[in-house]
Design an enzyme around this catalytic site. Structure first.
Site, PDB file in Angstrom:
ATOM      1  N   PRO A  59       5.152  15.740  -0.950  1.00  0.00           N
ATOM      2  CA  PRO A  59       6.536  16.015  -0.553  1.00  0.00           C
ATOM      3  C   PRO A  59       7.286  14.846   0.053  1.00  0.00           C
ATOM      4  CG  PRO A  59       5.111  17.839   0.057  1.00  0.00           C
ATOM      5  CD  PRO A  59       4.212  16.763  -0.455  1.00  0.00           C
ATOM      6  N   TYR A 101       1.722  -2.916   0.051  1.00  0.00           N
ATOM      7  CA  TYR A 101       0.846  -1.869   0.567  1.00  0.00           C
ATOM      8  C   TYR A 101       0.638  -0.718  -0.398  1.00  0.00           C
ATOM      9  CZ  TYR A 101       1.761  -4.338   4.937  1.00  0.00           C
ATOM     10  OH  TYR A 101       1.873  -5.295   5.910  1.00  0.00           O
ATOM     11  N   ASP A 102       1.657  -0.375  -1.183  1.00  0.00           N
ATOM     12  CA  ASP A 102       1.566   0.781  -2.077  1.00  0.00           C
ATOM     13  C   ASP A 102       1.598   0.394  -3.542  1.00  0.00           C
ATOM     14  OD1 ASP A 102       1.511   2.722   0.019  1.00  0.00           O
ATOM     15  OD2 ASP A 102       3.634   2.352   0.338  1.00  0.00           O
ATOM     16  N   CYS A 129      10.307 -17.758   1.877  1.00  0.00           N
ATOM     17  CA  CYS A 129       9.639 -18.958   1.343  1.00  0.00           C
ATOM     18  C   CYS A 129       8.123 -18.817   1.320  1.00  0.00           C
ATOM     19  CB  CYS A 129      10.027 -20.219   2.128  1.00  0.00           C
ATOM     20  SG  CYS A 129      11.769 -20.625   2.029  1.00  0.00           S
ATOM     21  N   ASP A 130       7.619 -17.609   1.486  1.00  0.00           N
ATOM     22  CA  ASP A 130       6.189 -17.325   1.378  1.00  0.00           C
ATOM     23  C   ASP A 130       5.874 -17.024  -0.085  1.00  0.00           C
ATOM     24  OD1 ASP A 130       3.611 -16.191   1.420  1.00  0.00           O
ATOM     25  OD2 ASP A 130       3.896 -15.427   3.446  1.00  0.00           O
ATOM     26  N   TYR A 158       8.318   4.932   2.340  1.00  0.00           N
ATOM     27  CA  TYR A 158       7.406   3.851   2.730  1.00  0.00           C
ATOM     28  C   TYR A 158       8.031   2.480   2.491  1.00  0.00           C
ATOM     29  CZ  TYR A 158       4.288   7.835   2.537  1.00  0.00           C
ATOM     30  OH  TYR A 158       3.728   9.066   2.726  1.00  0.00           O
TER      31      TYR A 158
END
Length: 215
Positions: A59, A101-102, A129-130, A158
């Site tokens: 849900p 993460y997902d 800049c990563d 999320y």
């Protein structure tokens, strides 16, 4: 006392093996049938759990994903002969943490979508800049310039809830928007809206120089 009407299962958002879903599925594993032997009513509800896209999921992402649309602004462009890189003002350390993460696949569409896609495939990067701050790649978009906007649908689950301020970049602002037909439907259902009461404590506007001095 509550009635048990079904079961739920989840394999987690990182799963990419279809056989895992089949093994975890309660019907496939025979886990819907024991309800009668336990004195329960016939189980009729199956909660798919996590690991699915927002339109077929548990849900929270089901209702939350489509409630938010994220807009990012192009801040810089790097063009090459066979590709183009667009840098935008939000990334995986902000609302796009769902990519890390997902394992969510996010795809943009230009706000000014009257021009057809052209040119080489585009890679979209966040602002930090990563090298991990990559939102997506292989996107076919019309030529964009700094100041143009990209729109990302289904960004309500999320995303902003887990956003940080890595490298000093702020979290995205939330703006509430409602279409005219939906607004009329809400007003017809609930009646005229009462004005908000005045706050008990009125905010005091400080001069700009005083704000700078105190901060």
């Amino acid at each position: 006392m509550c009635d048990v009407v079904g079961v739920s299962f989840t394999v987690g958002p990182a799963c990419r093996e279809f056989a895992v879903y089949d093994r975890a599925h309660p019907r496939g594993g025979g886990r819907l049938r024991p309800g009668g032997r336990l004195g329960l009513a016939r189980l009729t509800l199956l909660d798919l759990g996590g690991g699915f896209a927002g339109d077929a999921a548990r849900p929270r992402p089901l209702h939350g994903a489509s409630a938010f649309t994220l807009a990012t602004q192009v801040t810089s462009v790097r063009r090459r002969s066979d590709a183009v890189d667009y840098y935008v003002n939000d990334g995986v350390y902000g609302a796009f943490n769902c990519v890390l993460y997902d394992h969510q696949v996010c795809r943009p569409r230009p706000l000014q979508d009257d021009a057809p896609p052209s040119g080489p495939p585009a890679t979209i990067w966040g602002p930090t800049c990563d090298s991990m701050d990559q939102l997506c790649e292989g996107q076919l978009l019309p030529p964009l310039q700094p100041g143009h906007w990209l729109v990302w649908d289904n960004m309500g689950a999320y995303t902003l809830s887990a956003a940080g301020t890595f490298n000093g970049f702020p979290r995205a602002s939330v703006c509430c928007v409602i279409t005219a037909p939906l607004s009329e439907a809400v007003r017809a259902a609930v009646g005229p809206l009462s004005p908000m009461p005045e706050p008990a404590i009125q905010p005091t506007q400080l001069p700009a120089e005083q704000c700078v001095a105190e901060n």
